[in-house]
Scaffold this motif. Structure first.
Motif: not given
Length: 203
Positions: A151-153, A161
């Motif tokens: 996950q990359n905010n 993913l």
């Protein structure tokens, strides 16, 4: 029994049976890999009444990732090889292709305010290292499926993913890796010389 290690981001340790189904799986974030990985491996083995001697195969994610993070699992991989234990390695961006997804974009946080981008189709692939603003525009304009390892905010675009694809499709992924005898070299976001400078395109 088979052991799975991924230290490209946090630490993932998994156990697989002979048919490449999960026996146990654990992900830990926010801890220095070199300080805890041996304990995590021993803990998951002991939890399942196993010892290190029961491990006959090691699967390692070989990147992309930072130099420090990936050297942790690679050191263990080398030790297993010395002990004549079968070892395999593959990349996160290999996973969609293994699952017959013939085109897409994969990205990962490359630190230093940059994202690493891997784009592929059935004819070619492209590797880029872009500033965050450029990378976000690139992803927003993508008209093919988008994937990331974790996950990359910072990214609002919808994506799947690859860590989940591995977890949900363990038999297909690890059967393929074994059948093809995959042993990929470590893939860093940058060369060591480039770690202290900013780059645009890797090659």
């Amino acid at each position: 029994m088979k052991l799975f290690l991924d230290t490209t981001f946090g630490i993932t340790v998994g156990l697989l049976n002979e048919k490449n189904g999960w026996v146990d799986y654990s992900f830990v974030d926010g801890q220095k890999g070199s300080a805890v990985i041996h304990k995590l491996i021993l803990d998951i083995l002991e939890k399942n009444n196993l010892s290190i001697e029961d491990v006959k195969v090691l699967f390692q994610i070989a990147g992309p990732g930072s130099y420090t993070g990936m050297r942790v699992s690679d050191g263990i991989s080398q030790t297993f090889e010395w002990q004549k234990i079968r070892t395999y390695s593959f990349y996160h961006f290999d996973v969609p292709k293994i699952l017959n997804i013939n085109s897409g974009v994969w990205f990962a946080n490359a630190f230093k305010g940059e994202l690493f981008i891997f784009k592929w189709n059935d004819k070619e692939n492209e590797k880029l290292l872009l500033r965050m603003d450029e990378a976000l525009n690139y992803l927003e304009g993508a008209d093919i499926p988008i994937y990331a390892s974790f996950q990359n905010n910072s990214v609002d675009s919808e994506y799947e993913l690859t860590k989940d694809l591995i977890k949900e499709n363990s038999k297909n992924v690890f059967d393929y890796v074994e059948d093809k005898n995959l042993k990929k070299e470590l893939f860093y976001f940058r060369t060591l010389d480039e770690e202290f400078s900013r780059g645009q395109k890797i090659w």
